[in-house]
Design a protein around this motif. Structure first.
Motif, PDB file in Angstrom:
ATOM      1  N   TRP A 428     -15.528  81.444   2.775  1.00 47.94           N
ATOM      2  CA  TRP A 428     -14.675  80.376   2.347  1.00 47.94           C
ATOM      3  C   TRP A 428     -14.878  79.325   3.316  1.00 47.94           C
ATOM      4  O   TRP A 428     -14.806  78.215   3.193  1.00 47.94           O
ATOM      5  N   ARG A 429     -15.467  79.477   4.587  1.00 43.65           N
ATOM      6  CA  ARG A 429     -15.666  78.449   5.733  1.00 43.65           C
ATOM      7  C   ARG A 429     -16.905  77.796   5.120  1.00 43.65           C
ATOM      8  O   ARG A 429     -17.000  76.587   5.551  1.00 43.65           O
ATOM      9  N   ARG A 430     -17.779  78.267   4.454  1.00 39.34           N
ATOM     10  CA  ARG A 430     -19.135  77.695   4.058  1.00 39.34           C
ATOM     11  C   ARG A 430     -19.023  77.283   2.894  1.00 39.34           C
ATOM     12  O   ARG A 430     -19.723  76.007   2.355  1.00 39.34           O
ATOM     13  N   ASN A 431     -18.509  77.663   1.823  1.00 38.68           N
ATOM     14  CA  ASN A 431     -18.233  77.023   0.298  1.00 38.68           C
ATOM     15  C   ASN A 431     -17.878  75.551   0.432  1.00 38.68           C
ATOM     16  O   ASN A 431     -17.107  75.231   1.394  1.00 38.68           O
ATOM     17  N   GLY A 432     -18.685  74.693  -0.152  1.00 39.28           N
ATOM     18  CA  GLY A 432     -18.580  73.286  -0.086  1.00 39.28           C
ATOM     19  C   GLY A 432     -19.338  72.666  -1.456  1.00 39.28           C
ATOM     20  O   GLY A 432     -20.141  72.939  -1.941  1.00 39.28           O
ATOM     21  N   ILE A 433     -18.794  71.436  -1.674  1.00 38.08           N
ATOM     22  CA  ILE A 433     -19.539  70.519  -2.591  1.00 38.08           C
ATOM     23  C   ILE A 433     -19.536  69.126  -2.054  1.00 38.08           C
ATOM     24  O   ILE A 433     -18.471  68.450  -1.511  1.00 38.08           O
ATOM     25  N   LEU A 434     -20.616  68.285  -2.391  1.00 42.16           N
ATOM     26  CA  LEU A 434     -20.641  67.094  -2.037  1.00 42.16           C
ATOM     27  C   LEU A 434     -21.281  66.105  -3.266  1.00 42.16           C
ATOM     28  O   LEU A 434     -22.364  66.774  -3.914  1.00 42.16           O
ATOM     29  N   VAL A 435     -20.871  65.200  -3.595  1.00 40.24           N
ATOM     30  CA  VAL A 435     -21.090  64.436  -4.599  1.00 40.24           C
ATOM     31  C   VAL A 435     -21.973  62.954  -3.895  1.00 40.24           C
ATOM     32  O   VAL A 435     -21.402  62.411  -3.472  1.00 40.24           O
ATOM     33  N   THR A 436     -22.942  62.950  -4.417  1.00 39.27           N
ATOM     34  CA  THR A 436     -23.876  61.786  -3.911  1.00 39.27           C
ATOM     35  C   THR A 436     -24.020  61.085  -5.484  1.00 39.27           C
ATOM     36  O   THR A 436     -23.941  61.378  -6.307  1.00 39.27           O
ATOM     37  N   PRO A 437     -24.654  59.708  -5.336  1.00 36.65           N
ATOM     38  CA  PRO A 437     -24.847  58.731  -6.417  1.00 36.65           C
ATOM     39  C   PRO A 437     -25.776  59.398  -7.353  1.00 36.65           C
ATOM     40  O   PRO A 437     -25.850  59.024  -8.389  1.00 36.65           O
ATOM     41  N   GLN A 438     -26.643  60.240  -6.806  1.00 33.92           N
ATOM     42  CA  GLN A 438     -27.587  60.984  -7.841  1.00 33.92           C
ATOM     43  C   GLN A 438     -27.460  62.398  -8.246  1.00 33.92           C
ATOM     44  O   GLN A 438     -28.098  62.911  -9.172  1.00 33.92           O
ATOM     45  N   GLU A 501     -10.173  65.991  -7.749  1.00 33.61           N
ATOM     46  CA  GLU A 501     -10.520  64.676  -7.395  1.00 33.61           C
ATOM     47  C   GLU A 501     -12.261  64.854  -7.537  1.00 33.61           C
ATOM     48  O   GLU A 501     -12.896  63.924  -7.831  1.00 33.61           O
ATOM     49  N   GLN A 502     -12.742  65.800  -7.171  1.00 32.36           N
ATOM     50  CA  GLN A 502     -14.196  66.164  -7.235  1.00 32.36           C
ATOM     51  C   GLN A 502     -14.718  66.107  -8.500  1.00 32.36           C
ATOM     52  O   GLN A 502     -15.885  65.572  -9.072  1.00 32.36           O
ATOM     53  N   TRP A 503     -13.940  66.772  -9.594  1.00 32.19           N
ATOM     54  CA  TRP A 503     -14.246  66.987 -10.949  1.00 32.19           C
ATOM     55  C   TRP A 503     -14.118  65.330 -11.598  1.00 32.19           C
ATOM     56  O   TRP A 503     -15.112  64.886 -12.210  1.00 32.19           O
ATOM     57  N   ASN A 504     -13.283  64.497 -11.079  1.00 29.88           N
ATOM     58  CA  ASN A 504     -13.114  63.150 -11.824  1.00 29.88           C
ATOM     59  C   ASN A 504     -14.376  62.470 -11.164  1.00 29.88           C
ATOM     60  O   ASN A 504     -14.980  61.676 -11.863  1.00 29.88           O
ATOM     61  N   ALA A 505     -14.708  62.726  -9.771  1.00 33.96           N
ATOM     62  CA  ALA A 505     -15.971  62.066  -8.891  1.00 33.96           C
ATOM     63  C   ALA A 505     -17.131  62.371  -9.941  1.00 33.96           C
ATOM     64  O   ALA A 505     -18.143  61.574 -10.069  1.00 33.96           O
ATOM     65  N   ILE A 506     -17.456  63.407 -10.176  1.00 31.18           N
ATOM     66  CA  ILE A 506     -18.532  64.057 -10.677  1.00 31.18           C
ATOM     67  C   ILE A 506     -18.857  63.517 -12.322  1.00 31.18           C
ATOM     68  O   ILE A 506     -19.652  63.034 -12.648  1.00 31.18           O
ATOM     69  N   THR A 507     -17.731  63.290 -12.849  1.00 26.09           N
ATOM     70  CA  THR A 507     -17.651  62.816 -14.279  1.00 26.09           C
ATOM     71  C   THR A 507     -18.049  61.302 -14.251  1.00 26.09           C
ATOM     72  O   THR A 507     -19.192  61.043 -15.012  1.00 26.09           O
ATOM     73  N   ALA A 508     -17.438  60.540 -13.338  1.00 22.57           N
ATOM     74  CA  ALA A 508     -17.733  59.210 -13.288  1.00 22.57           C
ATOM     75  C   ALA A 508     -19.250  58.961 -12.715  1.00 22.57           C
ATOM     76  O   ALA A 508     -19.921  58.197 -13.357  1.00 22.57           O
ATOM     77  N   ALA A 509     -19.813  59.774 -11.892  1.00 25.22           N
ATOM     78  CA  ALA A 509     -21.252  59.629 -11.394  1.00 25.22           C
ATOM     79  C   ALA A 509     -22.018  60.086 -12.386  1.00 25.22           C
ATOM     80  O   ALA A 509     -23.042  59.498 -12.423  1.00 25.22           O
ATOM     81  N   ALA A 510     -21.934  61.107 -13.093  1.00 29.16           N
ATOM     82  CA  ALA A 510     -22.783  61.564 -14.252  1.00 29.16           C
ATOM     83  C   ALA A 510     -22.986  60.503 -15.161  1.00 29.16           C
ATOM     84  O   ALA A 510     -24.078  60.406 -15.558  1.00 29.16           O
ATOM     85  N   VAL A 511     -21.841  59.895 -15.718  1.00 26.68           N
ATOM     86  CA  VAL A 511     -21.979  58.613 -16.860  1.00 26.68           C
ATOM     87  C   VAL A 511     -22.802  57.593 -16.286  1.00 26.68           C
ATOM     88  O   VAL A 511     -23.687  57.015 -16.896  1.00 26.68           O
ATOM     89  N   ALA A 512     -22.516  57.328 -15.037  1.00 24.71           N
ATOM     90  CA  ALA A 512     -23.177  56.070 -14.268  1.00 24.71           C
ATOM     91  C   ALA A 512     -24.762  56.388 -14.117  1.00 24.71           C
ATOM     92  O   ALA A 512     -25.670  55.553 -14.255  1.00 24.71           O
TER      93      ALA A 512
END
Length: 566
Positions: A428-438, A501-512
């Motif tokens: 649980w301490r290591r699990n993580g997700i990072l959204v970049t523009p690409q 919030e991450q789900w929303n960010a991924i959706t917007a970044a994927a469309v862009a």
């Protein structure tokens, strides 16, 4: 022996348009039907047929002799040659063998006669079968690449096979077999013609003034090659895998761990209950054979590995007995997985797998053959390979180190909630997700650390889910979906508000990202294409590809997942 046969009968289907002479170098790429190499039927299944016939004759020879010969001929488990000579039936035996060979040769000749292919200006076609005819086509505007495979037996006689990779499920077309020289030349012709189709399609889509007409948003799904592999010599590999590292990595692989566990369990069982010695040996010996065969097969596949940039993309070659050469054009890699087996930590080694458009059916066992693009390498090797596979995604040593060895303070990852320690105490301490523009980076695993990179322009969908226990603890799981393959992108045990919030960010970044790539590809095609005047009764309208505005998430209850936005 030549692959060409000037006496090929006229095709039943209408002849396709011949490719431009300037775009082809092989005389087999002239738009006419040609046959495969005469040894193709033997390599495609003839050897298997001969082995099966040999096994049947060896096991049923007593019954066959009793059935076909009169009763006055006695056969008492003698050598077949001695039996023939002693009974004076040498002539009859020679006639039977000769007739069998003639029938076998006739079958092979018929199979070869009806197995033809042609390369036109629009597609690659292959016809095969005598009683049950098969006709497969690979449109050049859907070609993803051309794989060159040289199996061990084919290499002995100087043959190779081509596999034209299409953009779809079970869309590949195979040319089995051609001489190695012809296969390499034909491969270059197909890639060159496919690249020409890309430019021609761009010219058709250009409106007055150079404005692109509506194009697909999912550019990654049907992406065609962006270049032609015309390198004369084999490019130099950017990764060197020493033989000692291959051997040591095989000994430290997961199969070795399972083998040790099986042996330990067998020994413990024998010590506690000696009566189980026969069942223990019966279970241990097949397990040892299985693990040993798997380790040897993996070792043979990774020998002679190389990965290098070419004019058409990334060229990957591997295999000691069967050599496979595949070119991964830009846009064909849909997911990257970097992992480290637990025993590889001693050497600091990693493995890279990818999801890519393979064109094979889901039941094809060879679909995962090229899943590993880096069988074993150091972190520096991983960085070099990632620059080739994902040139548009800036991944530096710090970002890669945080994904492979994190968590680290300020690394930018959204990690699991402390509430997740109840159901995920190790990771649980290591699990993580990072959204970049690409891309989306997903970090998981403690004993077997893994970093998954999903290019946003290739992402097909993203899912937010909760199980009953997750809802009780206020947690959620994010999963990114790409084409089928060995890589799966999933991060579990995230706080449900942060996951939303991450789900929303991924959706917007994927469309862009998809919009930016489509616009960039259209601009590149427009610069190479001549404008085509539209008809007088139509007016092209460019679609809006800007990502939709996302409203902030509504207040959420700690017991339920936030509802999806319309």
């Amino acid at each position: 022996m030549s692959d060409l046969d000037p006496q090929v009968p006229a095709p039943e289907a209408p002849a396709g348009s011949a490719p431009p002479p300037a775009a082809v170098r092989s005389e087999m790429s002239d738009g006419e039907w040609h046959r495969m190499h005469p040894l193709s039927p033997l390599l495609r299944g003839g050897l298997t047929l001969l082995v099966i016939l040999g096994i049947l004759v060896a096991n049923l020879r007593d019954r066959l002799i009793t059935f076909f010969l009169p009763e006055n001929f006695r056969y008492d488990e003698e050598d077949p040659v001695d039996f023939v000579l002693q009974n004076g039936i040498a002539l009859q035996a020679i006639v039977v063998v000769a007739v069998g060979l003639v029938i076998l040769i006739a079958l092979f000749w018929t199979a070869w006669r009806f197995h033809t292919f042609r390369i036109t200006g629009d597609e690659v076609e292959v016809r095969s079968g005598v009683l049950f005819r098969t006709h497969r086509r690979a449109p050049l505007d859907r070609v993803q690449g051309v794989n060159l495979t040289r199996p061990a037996l084919a290499r002995l006689v100087g043959l190779a096979k081509l596999e034209v990779v299409g953009a779809g499920l079970d869309a590949n077309v195979k040319l089995e077999y051609l001489s190695t020289r012809n296969a390499e030349t034909v491969r270059g012709d197909i890639l060159r013609l496919a690249s020409g189709h890309r430019k021609k399609d761009a010219a058709v889509r250009v409106a007055p003034g150079g404005a692109p007409l509506p194009t697909r948003i999912g550019a990654g799904i049907g992406e065609i090659i962006a270049g032609v592999d015309e390198d004369e010599a084999e490019p130099e590999s950017i990764v060197r895998v020493p033989m000692s590292r291959l051997i040591l990595a095989g000994l430290l692989s997961g199969s070795t761990i399972w083998f040790i566990l099986v042996v330990v369990a067998a020994i413990v069982g024998l010590v506690l209950q000696p009566i189980w010695i026969i069942p223990a040996l019966g279970a241990s010996i097949p397990a040892a054979i299985g693990f040993g065969a798997y380790a040897i097969r993996q070792f043979i596949r990774t020998v002679r590995y190389s990965i290098a940039p070419s004019s058409a993309g990334v060229r990957v070659t591997f295999g000691l007995l069967t050599t496979v050469t595949e070119t991964l054009p830009p846009g064909r890699v849909h997911a990257v997985d970097i992992r480290q087996p637990i025993l590889w930590r001693w050497g600091g080694w990693y493995r890279i797998r990818v999801n890519k458009l393979s064109g094979r059916s889901a039941s094809d066992t060879s679909a995962a053959q090229m899943g590993d693009v880096l069988p074993i390498g150091t972190q520096a090797d991983v960085e070099r390979v990632l620059r080739l596979l994902l040139p548009s995604i800036p991944i530096d040593a710090a970002l890669l180190g945080a994904g492979l060895k994190g968590p680290r303070d300020g690394d930018g990852y959204t990690t699991s909630s402390p509430r997740a320690r109840v159901i995920d105490p190790l990771t649980w301490r290591r699990n993580g997700i990072l959204v970049t523009p690409q891309a989306v980076l997903m970090r998981t695993g403690r004993l077997w650390p893994k970093l998954t990179i999903l290019p946003l322009a290739r992402l097909q969908s993203v899912r937010l889910s909760q199980g009953p226990l997750d809802r009780r603890l206020g947690l959620a799981t994010i999963t990114g979906h790409t084409v089928m393959g060995p890589v799966s992108g999933t991060v579990e045990s995230l706080d449900h508000v942060q996951a939303y919030e991450q789900w929303n960010a991924i959706t917007a970044a994927a469309v862009a990202a998809a919009s930016e790539e489509t616009a960039g590809a259209a601009d590149e095609e427009v610069s190479d294409a001549a404008p085509v005047a539209p008809s007088s009764d139509t007016a092209p309208v460019a679609p809006s590809l800007t990502p939709p505005s996302l409203t902030p998430p509504p207040p959420v209850s700690p017991q339920m997942l936030p509802p999806e936005q319309p």
